[in-house]
Design a protein around this motif. Structure first.
Motif, PDB file in Angstrom:
ATOM      1  N   MET A  77       0.832  -1.206   0.000  1.00 20.17           N
ATOM      2  CA  MET A  77       0.000   0.000   0.000  1.00 20.17           C
ATOM      3  C   MET A  77       0.866   1.255   0.000  1.00 20.17           C
ATOM      4  O   MET A  77       2.049   1.209   0.338  1.00 20.17           O
ATOM      5  N   PRO A  78       0.274   2.393  -0.402  1.00 23.36           N
ATOM      6  CA  PRO A  78       1.031   3.652  -0.448  1.00 23.36           C
ATOM      7  C   PRO A  78       1.541   4.029   0.942  1.00 23.36           C
ATOM      8  O   PRO A  78       0.976   3.622   1.966  1.00 23.36           O
ATOM      9  N   ASN A  79       2.580   4.833   0.964  1.00 21.48           N
ATOM     10  CA  ASN A  79       3.207   5.165   2.241  1.00 21.48           C
ATOM     11  C   ASN A  79       4.051   6.417   2.094  1.00 21.48           C
ATOM     12  O   ASN A  79       4.313   6.871   0.983  1.00 21.48           O
ATOM     13  N   PRO A 224      -6.549   3.588   0.964  1.00 19.84           N
ATOM     14  CA  PRO A 224      -6.050   4.246  -0.251  1.00 19.84           C
ATOM     15  C   PRO A 224      -6.667   3.679  -1.516  1.00 19.84           C
ATOM     16  O   PRO A 224      -6.449   4.212  -2.591  1.00 19.84           O
ATOM     17  N   LEU A 225      -7.441   2.619  -1.393  1.00 22.09           N
ATOM     18  CA  LEU A 225      -8.005   1.984  -2.582  1.00 22.09           C
ATOM     19  C   LEU A 225      -9.158   2.806  -3.147  1.00 22.09           C
ATOM     20  O   LEU A 225      -9.751   3.629  -2.448  1.00 22.09           O
ATOM     21  N   PRO A 226      -9.468   2.586  -4.435  1.00 23.67           N
ATOM     22  CA  PRO A 226     -10.570   3.340  -5.046  1.00 23.67           C
ATOM     23  C   PRO A 226     -11.876   3.092  -4.297  1.00 23.67           C
ATOM     24  O   PRO A 226     -12.109   1.995  -3.793  1.00 23.67           O
ATOM     25  N   ARG A 235     -13.468  10.515   2.690  1.00 23.00           N
ATOM     26  CA  ARG A 235     -12.438   9.973   1.804  1.00 23.00           C
ATOM     27  C   ARG A 235     -11.026  10.156   2.353  1.00 23.00           C
ATOM     28  O   ARG A 235     -10.053  10.110   1.615  1.00 23.00           O
ATOM     29  N   SER A 236     -10.914  10.380   3.651  1.00 26.10           N
ATOM     30  CA  SER A 236      -9.590  10.510   4.276  1.00 26.10           C
ATOM     31  C   SER A 236      -9.797  10.403   5.787  1.00 26.10           C
ATOM     32  O   SER A 236     -10.920  10.478   6.275  1.00 26.10           O
ATOM     33  N   PHE A 238      -8.884  12.612   7.922  1.00 28.07           N
ATOM     34  CA  PHE A 238      -9.340  13.925   8.393  1.00 28.07           C
ATOM     35  C   PHE A 238     -10.836  14.116   8.137  1.00 28.07           C
ATOM     36  O   PHE A 238     -11.554  14.675   8.977  1.00 28.07           O
ATOM     37  N   SER A 300      -5.496   8.115   1.121  1.00 23.63           N
ATOM     38  CA  SER A 300      -5.451   8.499  -0.293  1.00 23.63           C
ATOM     39  C   SER A 300      -4.971   9.923  -0.519  1.00 23.63           C
ATOM     40  O   SER A 300      -4.711  10.311  -1.653  1.00 23.63           O
ATOM     41  N   ILE A 301      -4.828  10.724   0.542  1.00 21.92           N
ATOM     42  CA  ILE A 301      -4.260  12.067   0.367  1.00 21.92           C
ATOM     43  C   ILE A 301      -2.897  12.167   1.057  1.00 21.92           C
ATOM     44  O   ILE A 301      -2.410  13.262   1.339  1.00 21.92           O
ATOM     45  N   GLY A 302      -2.292  11.027   1.311  1.00 18.80           N
ATOM     46  CA  GLY A 302      -0.919  11.033   1.821  1.00 18.80           C
ATOM     47  C   GLY A 302      -0.788  11.299   3.309  1.00 18.80           C
ATOM     48  O   GLY A 302       0.324  11.538   3.795  1.00 18.80           O
TER      49      GLY A 302
ATOM     50  N   MET B  42      -1.796  20.091  -3.039  1.00 22.33           N
ATOM     51  CA  MET B  42      -1.512  19.292  -1.842  1.00 22.33           C
ATOM     52  C   MET B  42      -0.846  20.106  -0.730  1.00 22.33           C
ATOM     53  O   MET B  42       0.035  19.608  -0.019  1.00 22.33           O
ATOM     54  N   THR B  56      -6.134   7.776  -7.813  1.00 22.67           N
ATOM     55  CA  THR B  56      -7.312   7.371  -8.562  1.00 22.67           C
ATOM     56  C   THR B  56      -7.896   8.503  -9.411  1.00 22.67           C
ATOM     57  O   THR B  56      -8.879   8.295 -10.105  1.00 22.67           O
ATOM     58  N   ARG B  74       5.568   7.682  -4.098  1.00 26.82           N
ATOM     59  CA  ARG B  74       5.553   6.778  -2.953  1.00 26.82           C
ATOM     60  C   ARG B  74       4.242   6.825  -2.181  1.00 26.82           C
ATOM     61  O   ARG B  74       3.778   5.808  -1.675  1.00 26.82           O
ATOM     62  N   GLN B  75       3.669   8.029  -2.060  1.00 27.25           N
ATOM     63  CA  GLN B  75       2.436   8.136  -1.298  1.00 27.25           C
ATOM     64  C   GLN B  75       1.208   7.838  -2.151  1.00 27.25           C
ATOM     65  O   GLN B  75       0.085   7.846  -1.644  1.00 27.25           O
ATOM     66  N   MET B  77       1.221   5.044  -4.528  1.00 25.01           N
ATOM     67  CA  MET B  77       1.124   3.633  -4.904  1.00 25.01           C
ATOM     68  C   MET B  77       2.152   2.787  -4.164  1.00 25.01           C
ATOM     69  O   MET B  77       3.139   3.301  -3.662  1.00 25.01           O
ATOM     70  N   PRO B  78       1.912   1.466  -4.102  1.00 29.85           N
ATOM     71  CA  PRO B  78       2.847   0.579  -3.402  1.00 29.85           C
ATOM     72  C   PRO B  78       4.227   0.618  -4.062  1.00 29.85           C
ATOM     73  O   PRO B  78       4.351   0.934  -5.247  1.00 29.85           O
TER      74      PRO B  78
END
Lengths: 439, 439
Positions: A77-79, A224-226, A235-236, A238, A300-302, B42, B56, B74-75, B77-78
């Motif tokens: 997953m994103p990171n 983070p998935l669609p 969607r986050s 926050f 999904s927004i980091g 962002m 997405t 990085r933030q 996608m995997p």
């Protein structure tokens, strides 16, 4: 339920499982039999189809697969990274003591004793390291973990956010008496609006949130998935926090709810101008002599997942524990105000903790998102599901860090073979004490 | 098309755009006006809804959003890390020369000259660094990039896979005369089966693959996002490669197709027992004195995207260029066989390249997944869409690395204001030459 929902849900369940949710797995595989290499997960290019683990698999974070997954969140997953800067690692002096393996203790509620060596497998340990007087007296790896590998620390992440929060409080940059709504106007109409920063940090907020009923919405928000086409929810992290309603009166009881850590993450970002990952890198990770860049999983927004997204090497987690033990100093440099560490050691209000149902933790409290034992060693801990631990014992001048993948999420399952073992090792080390290392 | 498909598609299009696919954006924003900070992407916790970029979003990697995205994969996608080990960075000696900014050159096809300074914005440069005799004579950042930040290098990644491939060939661990099907039985019945390793490395395979017609399937295979419920196609890069059919005879023409790089990545993994990321870390990244851990984006089974997934800091990319210039040595240590670098410098067959339509690159060739100019300086390059470049000029003892976010993908768009500038700077440095630095 669609696979992507299921997997996000699984993730959040395991991140946030509460004290009461001690599920029992019927005769799980042993540590040896569930070793990811033995199981054959993700070996070869490509791995066999029935040995492949994907983020979208509904069971990607269920035992025994989780024993592989705890070391591989980054590729799932994103990171966001936690840079350690360009300097080399600060050496961890070695003073290995093979005698630790024979240290005996009586597991909570047991009739017979067990050795430290036996506890290693009993706790499905992936890595454990003991620092005494700042020197490595024990270091051991198994499962998916190697010395240079990273491993999820789950809710230990909350304690990192707590450390940053206490640091900002001690520096006067975050007023812990202020109402959350006065710092984050977007939260004014939520349950957090009239809670104090301190109540969030000590998890004494009164939130209409249960890990059961509200988990799905929370998980969907942070995933983070669609989102499904017809999805209209938050969607986050926050956005989710803004939807939380109040239930009761703040400050009357301790209730362990992950979303407090996410709210603290937002408070940290709003008051410092940096995300939890950025602030942690700048103020701590680039200054403790870390060996490896660490990371937080992200929505999904980091946004770094302050409730459970940190991943780190065992040695670097030990360096973080040593920073706590040394009251915020690295060598001669004070990188975190001593007052911040003192506040954490002091704990939260024990009376508010007493009714929360932690039968394994009598007399403990929770403050600044750390667990404080109030024992005669002054021991305190960061704890994450499946056995993740930073154990700081000031009286013994000892730090134990453990990364694990126990079959059961809640630490009440492994506390019996962990908590007395930590104490026994502390007493062994104190009894065999050498000269403290100058540091 | 569903958003998740669209975004995966966008990603692959931009990773793999071919020489002929030079799209023209009508009057794009200037470098200054499209600066991600100016655009406000962002910023804040959270960013405003209309300033938020998600993986997405169908346009997450379209100009001008791509100017933010190139620094933040990085933030989104995997990914898999490329550890640099626990040592500190190897210093890059500074010998900054402000005179470079005034160096003049004539852009290809232009009537008037331009300065190096003017080319910086004209090329939408995010960072550029010039090494001469191993010393930094020029270093400048803009857009989303900071000295300690990471940036996508797109198809420069292919050249990294090529370097690893040539290294294994030089060490006798990979036979470049062998048929791919003899090393990877799973590819026996695909187009790659009867191609030689060398043909894959030089992209002279005859593949029934076009970036237009087959892109959707390829993108879906490599995307880490969940597949639609009714999806039955390939679910990883490796699975996709097995579906590729042959069209023509291998070895008769150069045809730039990203999937050759993925096939090379598989050959590297199968013959070394390590993924491209693992091998690159162990053999190179942990030994060149890198400042930052780098990473590759990954598919759903953690395969590093050998065709375009590498992300790196500018200075570390310069260290990689210097390794090439120094024929595989770092200081006194030979970390890559000199024969591997010599093979790359030598290039592929120019006759096979000539008909491929690269009008900006007369007399060039492509070999070992590097672009070789065959000019009198012996200059050669790694190139990625939107302006990513490692430029090695052996005669001038010079390396230029550039990270950029040009509005148009294909480098034919920025070559006119890049290639003659590199040569002009080389000649300036040679004319003002000081004593070479011992290294």
């Amino acid at each position: 339920m669609k696979p992507m929902l299921a997997s996000a849900l699984t993730l959040a369940v395991t991140f946030t499982v509460s004290a009461g949710a001690l599920a029992q797995t019927a005769s799980p595989l042993s540590a040896q039999d569930s070793n990811p290499e033995t199981m054959g997960w993700m070996q070869g290019f490509p791995p066999a189809a029935d040995k492949t683990i994907r983020f979208t698999d509904p069971d990607f974070f269920t035992f025994p697969k989780l024993r592989w997954t705890v070391c591989h969140f980054r590729q799932l997953m994103p990171n966001v990274g936690v840079s350690k800067g360009s300097a080399g690692a600060r050496p961890l002096p070695l003073a290995l003591d093979p005698g630790l393996d024979s240290v005996r203790f009586t597991p909570l509620g047991a009739d017979t004793t067990m050795t430290w060596n036996e506890a290693f497998a009993a706790n499905y340990t992936d890595g454990i390291l003991v620092l005494h007087h700042g020197r490595v007296v024990y270091e051991r790896y198994d499962g998916c973990l190697k010395p240079d590998g990273l491993h999820a620390v789950m809710s230990v992440t909350k304690s990192i956010a707590g450390l940053l929060g206490e640091m900002l409080v001690a520096e006067g940059k975050l007023d812990d008496a202020a109402l959350v709504g006065s710092i984050i106007p977007e939260l004014k109409d939520s349950a957090f609006g009239d809670a104090t920063v301190r109540q969030v940090m000590d998890m004494t907020t009164a939130l209409a949130y249960s890990e059961d009923a509200d988990l799905r919405t929370y998980s969907m928000a942070g995933s983070p998935l669609p989102k499904p086409k017809d999805y209209t929810g938050p969607r986050s992290y926050f956005e989710y926090l803004q939807t939380v309603k109040k239930a009761g009166t703040h400050g009357e009881a301790f209730a362990y709810k992950t979303i407090n850590a996410d709210a603290l993450g937002w408070l940290i970002a709003r008051s410092s101008g940096q995300s939890v990952a950025e602030l942690f890198s700048e103020r701590i990770w680039s200054r403790i002599g870390a060996e490896r860049e660490a990371f937080f999983t992200a929505d999904s927004i980091g946004t770094p997942f302050a409730g459970g997204g940190f991943n780190v090497s065992l040695r670097d987690l030990a360096r973080l524990g040593q920073l706590m033990l040394d009251e915020g100093r690295v060598g001669s440099e004070q990188i975190v105000p001593a007052a911040a560490i003192a506040r954490i050691r002091n704990g939260g209000e024990a009376a508010l903790f007493a009714n929360a149902g932690y039968t394994r933790l009598p007399g403990w409290s929770y403050g600044g998102q750390w667990w404080v034992s109030n024992d005669e060693h002054g021991a305190y801990a960061a704890r994450g599901v499946y056995g993740q631990t930073i154990w700081v014992d000031p009286k013994a001048d000892m730090v134990i860090v453990r990364l694990a993948s126990y079959p059961v999420a809640a630490n009440a399952a492994n506390d019996p073979t962990s908590l007395p073992a930590y104490r026994a090792v502390a007493e062994y080390l104190m009894a065999n004490d050498g000269a403290p290392l100058a540091r």
